[in-house]
Design an enzyme around this catalytic site. Structure first.
Site, PDB file in Angstrom:
ATOM      1  NE  ARG A   1      -2.337  -2.861  -4.606  1.00 24.06           N
ATOM      2  CZ  ARG A   1      -2.318  -3.206  -2.843  1.00 24.06           C
ATOM      3  NH1 ARG A   1      -2.145  -2.107  -2.221  1.00 24.06           N
ATOM      4  NH2 ARG A   1      -2.450  -4.543  -2.466  1.00 24.06           N
TER       5      ARG A   1
ATOM      6  CG  ASP B   1      -5.767  -3.327  -2.180  1.00 28.36           C
ATOM      7  OD1 ASP B   1      -5.423  -3.167  -0.957  1.00 28.36           O
ATOM      8  OD2 ASP B   1      -6.136  -4.484  -2.352  1.00 28.36           O
TER       9      ASP B   1
ATOM     10  CG  ASP C   1      -8.815  -0.225   9.087  1.00 30.48           C
ATOM     11  OD1 ASP C   1      -9.566   0.017   9.944  1.00 30.48           O
ATOM     12  OD2 ASP C   1      -9.024  -0.930   8.016  1.00 30.48           O
TER      13      ASP C   1
ATOM     14  N   GLY D   1       0.791  -1.286   0.089  1.00 32.86           N
ATOM     15  CA  GLY D   1       0.052  -0.045  -0.201  1.00 32.86           C
ATOM     16  C   GLY D   1       0.793   1.430   0.023  1.00 32.86           C
TER      17      GLY D   1
ATOM     18  CD  GLU E   1       1.449   0.644   6.854  1.00 34.58           C
ATOM     19  OE1 GLU E   1       1.093   0.679   5.519  1.00 34.58           O
ATOM     20  OE2 GLU E   1       1.250  -0.434   7.360  1.00 34.58           O
ATOM     21  CG  ASP E   2      -1.298   2.226   2.668  1.00 28.14           C
ATOM     22  OD1 ASP E   2      -0.927   1.635   3.741  1.00 28.14           O
ATOM     23  OD2 ASP E   2      -2.200   1.532   1.966  1.00 28.14           O
TER      24      ASP E   2
ATOM     25  CB  VAL F   1     -10.700   4.753   1.165  1.00 27.39           C
ATOM     26  CG1 VAL F   1     -11.493   5.694   1.756  1.00 27.39           C
ATOM     27  CG2 VAL F   1      -9.668   4.458   2.304  1.00 27.39           C
TER      28      VAL F   1
HETATM   29  C1  PRP Z   1      -3.313  -2.353   4.926  1.00 31.15           C
HETATM   30  C2  PRP Z   1      -2.284  -1.135   4.941  1.00 31.15           C
HETATM   31  C3  PRP Z   1      -1.646  -1.194   6.169  1.00 31.15           C
HETATM   32  C4  PRP Z   1      -2.802  -2.050   6.826  1.00 31.15           C
HETATM   33  C5  PRP Z   1      -3.484  -1.333   7.948  1.00 31.15           C
HETATM   34  O1  PRP Z   1      -2.403  -3.294   4.325  1.00 31.15           O
HETATM   35  O2  PRP Z   1      -1.505  -0.906   3.837  1.00 31.15           O
HETATM   36  O3  PRP Z   1      -0.595  -1.875   6.104  1.00 31.15           O
HETATM   37  O4  PRP Z   1      -3.692  -2.467   5.995  1.00 31.15           O
HETATM   38  O5  PRP Z   1      -4.492  -1.911   8.704  1.00 31.15           O
HETATM   39  P1  PRP Z   1      -4.869  -2.269  10.186  1.00 31.15           P
HETATM   40  O6  PRP Z   1      -4.499  -0.940  10.777  1.00 31.15           O
HETATM   41  O7  PRP Z   1      -5.947  -2.777  10.416  1.00 31.15           O
HETATM   42  O8  PRP Z   1      -3.492  -3.438  10.488  1.00 31.15           O
HETATM   43  P2  PRP Z   1      -2.946  -4.787   3.698  1.00 31.15           P
HETATM   44  O9  PRP Z   1      -3.062  -5.800   4.463  1.00 31.15           O
HETATM   45  O10 PRP Z   1      -4.477  -4.414   3.194  1.00 31.15           O
HETATM   46  O11 PRP Z   1      -1.938  -5.017   2.508  1.00 31.15           O
HETATM   47  P3  PRP Z   1      -1.490  -4.022   1.299  1.00 31.15           P
HETATM   48  O12 PRP Z   1      -0.811  -2.852   1.673  1.00 31.15           O
HETATM   49  O13 PRP Z   1      -0.713  -5.022   0.388  1.00 31.15           O
HETATM   50  O14 PRP Z   1      -2.863  -3.593   0.430  1.00 31.15           O
END
Ligand code: PRP
Length: 184
Positions: free
Chosen positions: A169, A163, A107, A48, A103-104, A157
């Site tokens: 993305r 994604d 959550d 991300g 980080e992007d 989002v």
């Molecule tokens: C997303 C995002 C963070 C994480 C945040 O990654 O890039 O790393 O989720 O979520 P959290 O606060 O609930 O832990 P994802 O696992 O979707 O993988 P990606 O970055 O490869 O899309």
């Protein structure tokens, strides 16, 4: 010529101009804060963070190095255990470096919490986090965010690295997905 918006998009929450302006502000702040530190190492979290990382690092005016890690998380729904697994580590050693995790999105906070604990155990000279977006309503564990771009509502989002099933993305904006796409 502007490309057409994908049909799965409900509405744009942050347009390209707003994102680029905020990324520039974050880069200016980070450049000022690390002006005297020659060992700044930014670690982007794949997948991300790759676009945010590329834009942020190109705007830094202080000396810095770039690395990436990849993680895998088990489930993101209500039953998520929060378990995170490291599947690709940094190439650079982090001991005695000034570390900035990029980080992007934060959550639930499980990922960032895991990253901070993991990297802190490696004894960096300092450790901070830079996160473009946050959904505070979704938080399950406290996550330390030192540089934050935007807060977002609790909707799915996509765009600017984010994604849905690995799609969308590379949209230049961040947008809410239509509910019928992800609610079944
Ligand atoms: C997303 C995002 C963070 C994480 C945040 O990654 O890039 O790393 O989720 O979520 P959290 O606060 O609930 O832990 P994802 O696992 O979707 O993988 P990606 O970055 O490869 O899309």
């Amino acid at each position: 010529m502007a490309s057409e918006r994908p049909k799965a998009i409900e509405r744009v929450l942050l347009d390209e101009t707003a994102i680029q302006r905020r990324v520039a502000e974050l880069a200016a702040q980070i450049s000022a804060d690390y002006a005297d530190d020659a060992k700044l190492l930014l670690v982007g979290v794949l997948k991300g963070a790759f676009i945010f990382m590329a834009d942020l690092t190109r705007r830094l005016t202080t000396e810095h190095y770039v690395d990436f890690i990849a993680l895998s998380s088990y489930g993101k729904g209500a039953t998520s255990s929060g378990a995170v697994r490291l599947i690709m580590d940094t190439r650079e050693p982090v001991t005695d470096r000034h570390l900035l995790i990029v980080e992007d999105i934060v959550d639930t906070g499980y990922t960032l919490d895991y990253l901070v604990r993991t990297f802190r155990s490696r004894r960096p000279a300092s450790l901070r986090t830079c996160v473009l977006t946050s959904k505070p309503a979704r938080r399950k564990v406290d996550a330390e965010v030192d540089y934050l771009g935007f807060e977002l509502p609790d909707v799915w989002v996509v765009g600017y690295g984010l994604d849905y099933a690995d799609r969308y993305r590379t949209l230049p904006y961040i947008a809410a997905l239509k509910r019928e796409v992800y609610v079944r």
